[in-house]
Every structure is written in C-alpha cells, then in structure tokens.
Scaffold this motif. Structure first.
Motif, PDB file in Angstrom:
ATOM      1  N   ILE A  75       0.840  -1.201   0.000  1.00  0.00           N
ATOM      2  CA  ILE A  75       0.000   0.000   0.000  1.00  0.00           C
ATOM      3  C   ILE A  75       0.872   1.247   0.000  1.00  0.00           C
ATOM      4  O   ILE A  75       1.668   1.470   0.923  1.00  0.00           O
ATOM      5  CB  ILE A  75      -0.914   0.032   1.253  1.00  0.00           C
ATOM      6  N   CYS A  76       0.696   2.078  -1.030  1.00  0.00           N
ATOM      7  CA  CYS A  76       1.515   3.292  -1.157  1.00  0.00           C
ATOM      8  C   CYS A  76       1.290   4.200   0.048  1.00  0.00           C
ATOM      9  O   CYS A  76       0.154   4.373   0.514  1.00  0.00           O
ATOM     10  CB  CYS A  76       1.144   4.022  -2.442  1.00  0.00           C
ATOM     11  N   THR A  77       2.372   4.797   0.521  1.00  0.00           N
ATOM     12  CA  THR A  77       2.243   5.667   1.691  1.00  0.00           C
ATOM     13  C   THR A  77       1.770   7.063   1.314  1.00  0.00           C
ATOM     14  O   THR A  77       1.632   7.922   2.179  1.00  0.00           O
ATOM     15  CB  THR A  77       3.594   5.778   2.433  1.00  0.00           C
ATOM     16  N   HIS A  78       1.534   7.304   0.031  1.00  0.00           N
ATOM     17  CA  HIS A  78       0.984   8.609  -0.360  1.00  0.00           C
ATOM     18  C   HIS A  78      -0.506   8.622  -0.060  1.00  0.00           C
ATOM     19  O   HIS A  78      -0.919   9.084   0.987  1.00  0.00           O
ATOM     20  CB  HIS A  78       1.280   8.884  -1.843  1.00  0.00           C
ATOM     21  N   VAL A  79      -1.332   8.087  -0.975  1.00  0.00           N
ATOM     22  CA  VAL A  79      -2.754   8.010  -0.641  1.00  0.00           C
ATOM     23  C   VAL A  79      -3.310   6.603  -0.763  1.00  0.00           C
ATOM     24  O   VAL A  79      -4.518   6.416  -0.880  1.00  0.00           O
ATOM     25  CB  VAL A  79      -3.624   9.003  -1.449  1.00  0.00           C
ATOM     26  N   GLY A  80      -2.433   5.608  -0.735  1.00  0.00           N
ATOM     27  CA  GLY A  80      -2.914   4.244  -0.530  1.00  0.00           C
ATOM     28  C   GLY A  80      -3.169   3.400  -1.757  1.00  0.00           C
ATOM     29  O   GLY A  80      -3.854   2.373  -1.667  1.00  0.00           O
ATOM     30  N   CYS A  81      -2.639   3.766  -2.921  1.00  0.00           N
ATOM     31  CA  CYS A  81      -2.823   2.893  -4.086  1.00  0.00           C
ATOM     32  C   CYS A  81      -1.992   1.621  -3.906  1.00  0.00           C
ATOM     33  O   CYS A  81      -0.942   1.650  -3.269  1.00  0.00           O
ATOM     34  CB  CYS A  81      -2.355   3.594  -5.354  1.00  0.00           C
ATOM     35  N   PRO A  82      -2.455   0.503  -4.489  1.00  0.00           N
ATOM     36  CA  PRO A  82      -1.621  -0.705  -4.464  1.00  0.00           C
ATOM     37  C   PRO A  82      -0.481  -0.568  -5.471  1.00  0.00           C
ATOM     38  O   PRO A  82      -0.684  -0.105  -6.582  1.00  0.00           O
ATOM     39  CB  PRO A  82      -2.594  -1.819  -4.862  1.00  0.00           C
ATOM     40  N   LEU A 108       7.380   1.391  -8.332  1.00  0.00           N
ATOM     41  CA  LEU A 108       6.720   2.630  -8.749  1.00  0.00           C
ATOM     42  C   LEU A 108       5.217   2.534  -8.513  1.00  0.00           C
ATOM     43  O   LEU A 108       4.587   1.541  -8.852  1.00  0.00           O
ATOM     44  CB  LEU A 108       6.991   2.842 -10.238  1.00  0.00           C
ATOM     45  N   CYS A 109       4.661   3.587  -7.913  1.00  0.00           N
ATOM     46  CA  CYS A 109       3.208   3.624  -7.703  1.00  0.00           C
ATOM     47  C   CYS A 109       2.563   4.205  -8.960  1.00  0.00           C
ATOM     48  O   CYS A 109       2.953   5.287  -9.405  1.00  0.00           O
ATOM     49  CB  CYS A 109       2.874   4.478  -6.483  1.00  0.00           C
ATOM     50  N   PRO A 110       1.572   3.531  -9.527  1.00  0.00           N
ATOM     51  CA  PRO A 110       0.979   4.021 -10.778  1.00  0.00           C
ATOM     52  C   PRO A 110       0.128   5.273 -10.591  1.00  0.00           C
ATOM     53  O   PRO A 110      -0.174   5.952 -11.559  1.00  0.00           O
ATOM     54  CB  PRO A 110       0.105   2.842 -11.233  1.00  0.00           C
ATOM     55  N   CYS A 111      -0.256   5.576  -9.370  1.00  0.00           N
ATOM     56  CA  CYS A 111      -1.194   6.699  -9.182  1.00  0.00           C
ATOM     57  C   CYS A 111      -0.532   8.058  -9.353  1.00  0.00           C
ATOM     58  O   CYS A 111      -0.983   8.887 -10.134  1.00  0.00           O
ATOM     59  CB  CYS A 111      -1.853   6.606  -7.809  1.00  0.00           C
ATOM     60  N   HIS A 112       0.558   8.313  -8.615  1.00  0.00           N
ATOM     61  CA  HIS A 112       1.204   9.627  -8.721  1.00  0.00           C
ATOM     62  C   HIS A 112       2.715   9.485  -8.810  1.00  0.00           C
ATOM     63  O   HIS A 112       3.465  10.379  -8.451  1.00  0.00           O
ATOM     64  CB  HIS A 112       0.834  10.511  -7.531  1.00  0.00           C
ATOM     65  N   GLN A 113       3.142   8.305  -9.224  1.00  0.00           N
ATOM     66  CA  GLN A 113       4.565   8.041  -9.524  1.00  0.00           C
ATOM     67  C   GLN A 113       5.511   8.114  -8.328  1.00  0.00           C
ATOM     68  O   GLN A 113       6.703   8.358  -8.494  1.00  0.00           O
ATOM     69  CB  GLN A 113       5.086   8.981 -10.634  1.00  0.00           C
ATOM     70  N   SER A 114       5.029   7.919  -7.130  1.00  0.00           N
ATOM     71  CA  SER A 114       5.979   7.790  -6.020  1.00  0.00           C
ATOM     72  C   SER A 114       6.825   6.543  -6.280  1.00  0.00           C
ATOM     73  O   SER A 114       6.306   5.514  -6.710  1.00  0.00           O
ATOM     74  CB  SER A 114       5.239   7.627  -4.695  1.00  0.00           C
ATOM     75  N   THR A 115       8.105   6.660  -5.989  1.00  0.00           N
ATOM     76  CA  THR A 115       9.011   5.540  -6.262  1.00  0.00           C
ATOM     77  C   THR A 115       9.780   5.199  -4.991  1.00  0.00           C
ATOM     78  O   THR A 115      10.314   6.101  -4.325  1.00  0.00           O
ATOM     79  CB  THR A 115       9.985   5.927  -7.398  1.00  0.00           C
ATOM     80  N   GLY A 125       8.698  11.396  -6.054  1.00  0.00           N
ATOM     81  CA  GLY A 125       7.245  11.486  -5.951  1.00  0.00           C
ATOM     82  C   GLY A 125       6.738  12.044  -4.641  1.00  0.00           C
ATOM     83  O   GLY A 125       7.512  12.419  -3.760  1.00  0.00           O
ATOM     84  N   PRO A 126       5.413  12.111  -4.519  1.00  0.00           N
ATOM     85  CA  PRO A 126       4.810  12.831  -3.402  1.00  0.00           C
ATOM     86  C   PRO A 126       4.711  12.052  -2.085  1.00  0.00           C
ATOM     87  O   PRO A 126       4.336  12.631  -1.079  1.00  0.00           O
ATOM     88  CB  PRO A 126       3.398  13.136  -3.915  1.00  0.00           C
ATOM     89  N   ALA A 127       5.019  10.751  -2.085  1.00  0.00           N
ATOM     90  CA  ALA A 127       4.885   9.997  -0.826  1.00  0.00           C
ATOM     91  C   ALA A 127       5.793  10.616   0.236  1.00  0.00           C
ATOM     92  O   ALA A 127       6.924  11.010  -0.048  1.00  0.00           O
ATOM     93  CB  ALA A 127       5.243   8.531  -1.043  1.00  0.00           C
TER      94      ALA A 127
HETATM   95  S1  FES Z   1      -0.957   6.883  -4.140  1.00  0.00           S
HETATM   96 FE1  FES Z   1       0.996   6.310  -4.698  1.00  0.00          FE
HETATM   97  S2  FES Z   1       1.917   8.052  -5.426  1.00  0.00           S
HETATM   98 FE2  FES Z   1      -0.048   8.707  -4.857  1.00  0.00          FE
END
Ligand code: FES
Length: 364
Positions: A285-292, A304-311, A323-325
């Motif tokens: 679970i991404c620590t930004h806003v929780g995308c898998p 890499l998170c597909p939602c906002h590219q946190s890496t 990225g924003p995480a």
């Molecule tokens: S939820 Fe992963 S970068 Fe935003």
C-alpha cells in the motif's frame, strides 16, 4: 370628535411623514486625539505588537529548521514538537499583527464621521404591492391554507429530513484507537509461524521458489486459516475480511543479497536479518494516498506507484526516491519456518498506508 380621538389622529399623521434627518451626533474626541502623551503611548503599544508579531514569525522560521517534522517521537502534550512550535509561532504572528492593526485603527487613525448619501434600494409602492399580490395568489393556489392535512404532513416530513443528517454524524466515530497501527501480520504460534501465501491462490512460498528479480503479491495465511494462528475467525469474516486483507497486502521481491543496504528499525536496531537470502517483504500500500503498488524496475529495485509516480527503493528500506509519498514503504521482517516456507517474524513496526495525523515516523 373627542379630545382623545383627535390626538390619536394627529399621531397617525405624524407617523406617515418622513422622519427628519437627525444629523450627526457631536464628535467625541478620544484621549489620544487630545493628549500627545497618550498618543505616543498608543503608538508605542501598536509598534510593540507589530514587533511581537515579527518575533513570532522569526520563531516560526527557526522552528521550521530546528524541529524535524518527521520526528514525532518528541511530543508536547501528545502532539509533535514540530507541529506545536510551528502552530504556536504562526498563531502568535497572526494574532499580534491583528491586534496591532485593531489598536492602530481604534486609537490613532482618523475617526471622523463621514456621511455617504445613497439612493434607496427598495422597490416603489406599486412594485411592492404587485409582488405581494403575486405571492398571495401563489400561496392561495397551493391550497396550503385550505388543506391542513397536506400542510402538516409536509412540515412533518421536512422536519424528519434533518434526522438522517444528525444520525450521519454518528459515523464519524468511534476513534480508530490503535487499529491504524496494526495489521493481522504477526509471528503466529509456536507450532505455526505465520506463513506468507500467494495472493489469490493462497499457496505458501518456499524461499527457494523465488529467483532474483521476482516480484510476488502476497497475503498472510491467517486470512484463510485464522484459527491456526490463534485468531478469532470473526476478525476475517464479511466486510472485516476486505479491510484486514487490504491492510495486510504484501509484496515479496528477491534481489542479490549484496544489493541490500540494511537500515534500522524503530528501536535503532539493524534490519540485517529482515530478509531471507535477498528476499524482502514490503507493504503493497503506497504511503501517499494508498494505491496498491506493483510496478517494479528489476535492475534498480525501485517500485513505482501508478497513481502519482511515487518511487520506493526496495534495496534501501523502502525509502522514497521520487514522488509525493512522505515516508518509506513499511517493511515486514521475514524468515523461514522448519520446512523452508517464508513466514513473518512479527507485524510491521509502523502503520501501513497513507500518513495520518501524528503517525509515528523514524529515519531508517
Ligand atoms: S498513491 Fe501512490 S503516489 Fe499517490
């Protein structure tokens, strides 16, 4: 005509006449207008308030650099020291400048009364009469006065409509307590260490099954076999199952053990024993806003998170490299059981998923 009747008629005539302009009241001089010493004192008072505001602003800037916003171990009254320092200094800066401006206006700025003539904003007599007639006709046509049953049931139903909104407030609570800090992962029992299983097919994973570069989506076996691990089955039933599963989602990645830069855990101990022969486990679970997350760069070990590219760097304690995480991906310490299957050593030592107010954070 009687005297009483005559005087009543005179009052009615007087009431119909325009009210005479009362003019401006006599100007009242303030102490600061007439006493230079008081004026000077007020000037100093306002300047001191502005200076206090400036001091608070400087304190805000200093606090920004002195207190680490990620350091929520040092707290004041349960809140992070950084939050308290930044909040108080900014509040002081705004408060003092606000009070200073008010005092300046009250005591020193010119306060002469000014008359500004305006045209009447009201409609003329005939427009008002016409609007009232239209309104009366409309009300009459609704029949609301003649149909008390309709009127009363309407009023009752409108009043009741407020109840769902009030009931909805109940869903704001209760507070989650420590639920945000824990997942179902754990060491299991002496007999059954908690196995890591493939998501969807629920088969356990031998450490020897994974090759360098592999990335596998996983879940705890406890979701399917809670009793085996001493967990109440009701915790993983119905809607609970979805919540527990989403929090526990895990990815395994195997890399060359030499590529791993072990960081430290919450107690400052090395994470050197958190992997099994280069196999590392992280929350999915991404620590930004929780995308898998599952997009993996094999050569760099970046995820890499597909939602906002946190890496996140899986070879370096899940640290954010882009990225924003705001914080690293939580890592799960793993080992193998007697049969060589991958198992959890314990739960994550920090909350998984997006950040929330006053969550724990520590540098790796
Ligand atoms: S939820 Fe992963 S970068 Fe935003």
């Amino acid at each position: 005509m009687s005297d009483a009747h005559e005087s009543h008629s005179t009052e009615l005539v007087a009431a119909d006449e325009p009210i005479a302009n009362p003019g401006l009241p006599e100007h009242t001089w303030r102490p600061t207008d007439v006493d230079p010493a008081k004026e000077r004192r007020a000037e100093i008072q306002v300047s001191v308030l502005f200076m206090l505001s400036a001091v608070c602003t400087v304190l805000f800037c200093v606090s920004y650099f002195v207190f680490d916003i990620k350091d929520n171990w040092s707290t004041v009254g349960g809140l992070g020291a950084s939050t308290v320092a930044l909040g108080l200094s900014l509040a002081g800066a705004l408060l003092f400048v606000g009070i200073g401006i008010i005092q300046w206006a009250r005591k020193l700025m010119g306060d002469h009364e000014i008359v500004e003539m305006r045209h009447s904003a009201g409609s003329n007599e005939s427009e008002r009469a016409s609007a009232l007639a239209d309104l009366a006709t409309g009300i009459e046509e609704t029949g609301i006065a003649r149909r008390p049953l309709v009127r009363n049931t309407l009023l009752g139903s409108l009043a009741l409509l407020g109840v769902p909104m009030i009931l909805g407030l109940r869903d704001l609570g209760p507070l989650p307590g420590d639920k945000l800090y824990h997942t179902i992962w754990g060491e299991g029992t002496d007999e059954h260490p908690m196995r890591i299983v493939r998501d969807g097919i629920w088969t356990p994973i031998l450490a020897s099954d994974l090759e360098v570069g592999d990335l596998v989506n996983c879940q705890p076996d406890a979701l399917m076999n809670p009793e085996r691990y001493g967990i109440d089955p009701s915790e993983v039933e119905g809607t609970n199952a979805q919540i527990v599963k989403s929090k526990a989602s895990l990815i395994l990645h195997r890399m060359n053990p030499a590529d791993i830069k072990p960081g430290v855990d919450a107690e400052g101990n090395s994470r050197a024993n958190w992997d099994v022969n280069g196999i590392v486990a992280y929350s999915k679970i991404c620590t930004h806003v929780g995308c898998p997350i599952s997009l993996n760069e094999r050569t760099t070990h970046h995820l890499l998170c597909p939602c906002h590219q946190s890496t996140f760097d899986l070879s370096d304690s899940g640290k954010v490299v882009f990225g924003p995480a705001g914080r690293p991906l939580p890592q799960l310490p793993i080992t193998v059981d007697d049969e060589g299957y991958l198992v959890a050593q314990r739960d994550f030592d920090e909350p998984v998923g997006p950040s929330f107010w006053e969550r724990d954070y520590y540098e790796r």
